[in-house]
Design a protein around this motif. Structure first.
Motif, mmCIF file in Angstrom:
data_model
loop_
_atom_site.group_PDB
_atom_site.id
_atom_site.type_symbol
_atom_site.label_atom_id
_atom_site.label_comp_id
_atom_site.label_asym_id
_atom_site.label_seq_id
_atom_site.Cartn_x
_atom_site.Cartn_y
_atom_site.Cartn_z
ATOM 1 N N GLN A 142 0.821 -1.199 0.000
ATOM 2 C CA GLN A 142 0.000 0.000 0.000
ATOM 3 C C GLN A 142 0.859 1.254 0.000
ATOM 4 N N ASP A 143 0.366 2.278 -0.669
ATOM 5 C CA ASP A 143 1.065 3.561 -0.712
ATOM 6 C C ASP A 143 0.287 4.675 -0.014
ATOM 7 N N THR A 144 -1.042 4.559 0.073
ATOM 8 C CA THR A 144 -1.853 5.622 0.659
ATOM 9 C C THR A 144 -2.843 5.044 1.644
ATOM 10 N N ASP A 145 -3.258 5.876 2.608
ATOM 11 C CA ASP A 145 -4.299 5.534 3.583
ATOM 12 C C ASP A 145 -3.954 4.268 4.358
ATOM 13 N N ARG A 146 -2.676 4.020 4.546
ATOM 14 C CA ARG A 146 -2.279 2.762 5.155
ATOM 15 C C ARG A 146 -2.694 2.686 6.617
ATOM 16 N N ASN A 147 -2.677 3.809 7.339
ATOM 17 C CA ASN A 147 -3.047 3.774 8.739
ATOM 18 C C ASN A 147 -4.515 3.408 8.910
ATOM 19 N N LEU A 148 -5.376 3.980 8.062
ATOM 20 C CA LEU A 148 -6.807 3.669 8.121
ATOM 21 C C LEU A 148 -7.039 2.198 7.783
ATOM 22 N N LYS A 149 -6.378 1.708 6.743
ATOM 23 C CA LYS A 149 -6.547 0.315 6.343
ATOM 24 C C LYS A 149 -6.025 -0.632 7.425
ATOM 25 N N LEU A 150 -4.904 -0.267 8.040
ATOM 26 C CA LEU A 150 -4.358 -1.097 9.107
ATOM 27 C C LEU A 150 -5.323 -1.191 10.282
ATOM 28 N N PHE A 151 -5.965 -0.070 10.632
ATOM 29 C CA PHE A 151 -6.876 -0.075 11.774
ATOM 30 C C PHE A 151 -8.039 -1.035 11.551
ATOM 31 N N TRP A 152 -8.718 -0.906 10.415
ATOM 32 C CA TRP A 152 -9.900 -1.737 10.179
ATOM 33 C C TRP A 152 -9.517 -3.212 9.986
ATOM 34 N N ALA A 153 -8.399 -3.439 9.318
ATOM 35 C CA ALA A 153 -7.962 -4.822 9.152
ATOM 36 C C ALA A 153 -7.579 -5.444 10.492
ATOM 37 N N SER A 154 -6.969 -4.657 11.369
ATOM 38 C CA SER A 154 -6.616 -5.155 12.694
ATOM 39 C C SER A 154 -7.862 -5.452 13.518
ATOM 40 N N CYS A 155 -8.921 -4.678 13.327
ATOM 41 C CA CYS A 155 -10.187 -4.981 13.995
ATOM 42 C C CYS A 155 -10.672 -6.371 13.598
ATOM 43 N N ARG A 156 -10.519 -6.706 12.322
ATOM 44 C CA ARG A 156 -10.955 -8.010 11.842
ATOM 45 C C ARG A 156 -10.115 -9.126 12.460
ATOM 46 N N LEU A 157 -8.810 -8.881 12.547
ATOM 47 C CA LEU A 157 -7.945 -9.879 13.168
ATOM 48 C C LEU A 157 -8.322 -10.084 14.632
ATOM 49 N N ALA A 158 -8.584 -8.982 15.329
ATOM 50 C CA ALA A 158 -8.942 -9.083 16.745
ATOM 51 C C ALA A 158 -10.250 -9.835 16.920
ATOM 52 N N LYS A 159 -11.239 -9.530 16.079
ATOM 53 C CA LYS A 159 -12.530 -10.201 16.174
ATOM 54 C C LYS A 159 -12.400 -11.684 15.838
ATOM 55 N N GLY A 160 -11.470 -12.011 14.947
ATOM 56 C CA GLY A 160 -11.288 -13.396 14.538
ATOM 57 C C GLY A 160 -10.449 -14.208 15.502
ATOM 58 N N GLY A 161 -9.935 -13.566 16.542
ATOM 59 C CA GLY A 161 -9.213 -14.319 17.547
ATOM 60 C C GLY A 161 -7.720 -14.412 17.336
ATOM 61 N N VAL A 162 -7.168 -13.658 16.382
ATOM 62 C CA VAL A 162 -5.715 -13.669 16.189
ATOM 63 C C VAL A 162 -5.068 -12.949 17.368
ATOM 64 N N PRO A 163 -4.114 -13.546 18.047
ATOM 65 C CA PRO A 163 -3.471 -12.894 19.185
ATOM 66 C C PRO A 163 -2.810 -11.576 18.785
ATOM 67 N N LEU A 164 -2.857 -10.611 19.688
ATOM 68 C CA LEU A 164 -2.261 -9.312 19.430
ATOM 69 C C LEU A 164 -0.779 -9.438 19.085
ATOM 70 N N THR A 165 -0.065 -10.301 19.775
ATOM 71 C CA THR A 165 1.366 -10.439 19.508
ATOM 72 C C THR A 165 1.632 -10.950 18.096
ATOM 73 N N ASP A 166 0.758 -11.849 17.600
ATOM 74 C CA ASP A 166 0.933 -12.350 16.234
ATOM 75 C C ASP A 166 0.725 -11.234 15.220
ATOM 76 N N ALA A 167 -0.312 -10.440 15.439
ATOM 77 C CA ALA A 167 -0.597 -9.339 14.516
ATOM 78 C C ALA A 167 0.546 -8.337 14.504
ATOM 79 N N LEU A 168 1.041 -7.982 15.693
ATOM 80 C CA LEU A 168 2.136 -7.017 15.772
ATOM 81 C C LEU A 168 3.405 -7.554 15.141
ATOM 82 N N ASP A 169 3.743 -8.793 15.421
ATOM 83 C CA ASP A 169 4.968 -9.376 14.867
ATOM 84 C C ASP A 169 4.942 -9.387 13.347
ATOM 85 N N ALA A 170 3.791 -9.768 12.786
ATOM 86 C CA ALA A 170 3.702 -9.866 11.327
ATOM 87 C C ALA A 170 3.823 -8.505 10.665
ATOM 88 N N VAL A 171 3.114 -7.531 11.194
ATOM 89 C CA VAL A 171 3.112 -6.217 10.554
ATOM 90 C C VAL A 171 4.437 -5.492 10.778
#
Length: 318
Positions: A223-252
């Motif tokens: 991504q080149d634009t609006d990455r912070n907004l996209k990261l926020f909503w995508a992270s919401c999906r990961l959180a709702k789906g049960g992906v551990p916070l540490t996994d999400a942080l490590d990957a990104v």
């Protein structure tokens, strides 16, 4: 004491309705205001590149009006002429004067230099352009207000229009003898035509796995634009789906570009996880956006088919 006026307003204050269009065009050019010809009795540019052809070159201006003495006078708005204009339209059921009055009561259109009456019964309210700031033109059609800034132009007196078989001219209606000031065109647009706050669409959330954190990281890396907004909503999906916070942080964090630093990533992902868990979300410089594009822009990387990319997958929304 007479208020200070810019070059466009100063010429209009000296002008008489008896001035020939050619003389008025030369006067604008002498004052440093670029002009270009428009068709006689109309608003359509008469040059190949429209307002981009505007000039203060007297020889060119004289040649244009010698060839077409009845050509109306166009002036580009914004930085080129150092003037911006609130164009108050009156067309059928739309009466922009009511919107302008409403904005005046809110203190958003104070400081105009002068008001020009247009042939259709509307107004042009002129303001000095904000130095060093791009003020793009926009339209608020339902309010009957257009803003003429960078990328726009106006027709100026003593130009004439043909309206229902009658010849009607532009003319100065009111001169501001009090203080003039800059116009906050963005605030005016938000007042007249508020843009809705985007919210997540209701949906049935599907379980996700740890591999989706890796897919998110790869997607964000492209991504080149609006990455912070996209990261926020995508992270919401990961959180709702049960992906551990540490996994999400490590990957990104592993895939982070230099312009999307670890502190910003960490704050945004943590904000998303707090939001999904129902914990209070602190507002601050690193908080996630609450206004902007729809969260559906962050989809595509969430396809269950690992070969599907954001460009080829169907946008479903988060």
């Amino acid at each position: 004491m007479m208020a200070e006026h810019g070059a466009v307003s100063s010429v209009l204050l000296r002008m008489s309705v008896a001035w020939p269009l050619s003389a008025a065009a030369r006067e604008f050019a002498r004052a440093g205001v670029p002009v270009f010809p428009c068709v006689a009795y109309g608003k359509r540019p008469a040059t190949g590149h429209g307002f981009h052809d505007a000039t203060t070159d007297l020889d060119q201006v004289q040649a244009w009006w010698r060839q077409s003495p009845g050509a109306n006078i166009g002036v580009p708005t914004g930085a080129d002429s150092e003037v911006v204009v609130v164009d108050v339209d009156v067309h059928g059921p739309v009466d922009g004067r009511a919107s302008f009055d409403r904005a005046a009561r809110a203190g958003l259109v104070d400081g105009w230099e002068l008001l020009v009456r247009t042939p259709t019964g509307g107004l042009h309210a002129s303001y000095p352009a904000t130095p060093g700031t791009e003020q793009r033109s926009w339209q608020a059609g339902r309010a009957g207000i257009d803003f003429r800034g960078d990328g726009g132009y106006i027709i100026v007196p003593p130009s004439l229009r043909s309206i229902e078989g009658r010849t009607v001219g532009y003319g100065v209606e009111t001169i501001n003898t009090g203080p003039t000031g800059l116009l906050d065109s963005d605030a005016l647009r938000d007042f007249l035509d508020p843009r809705p706050v985007s919210r997540p669409r209701p949906e049935t959330w599907q379980p996700v796995g740890r591999e989706d954190a890796q897919r998110l990281a790869a997607w964000l890396d492209r991504q080149d634009t609006d990455r912070n907004l996209k990261l926020f909503w995508a992270s919401c999906r990961l959180a709702k789906g049960g992906v551990p916070l540490t996994d999400a942080l490590d990957a990104v964090l592993t895939a982070a570009k230099s312009d999307f630093g670890p502190r910003e990533i960490t704050a945004t992902v943590r904000s998303a996880y707090r939001t999904v868990r129902g914990e209070p979300l602190r507002r601050g410089p690193s908080s996630s956006p609450v206004r902007g594009e729809s969260p559906q822009i962050a989809d595509g990387w969430f396809s269950r088919d690992a070969s599907t990319t954001p460009e080829t997958s169907r946008v479903r929304g988060l």
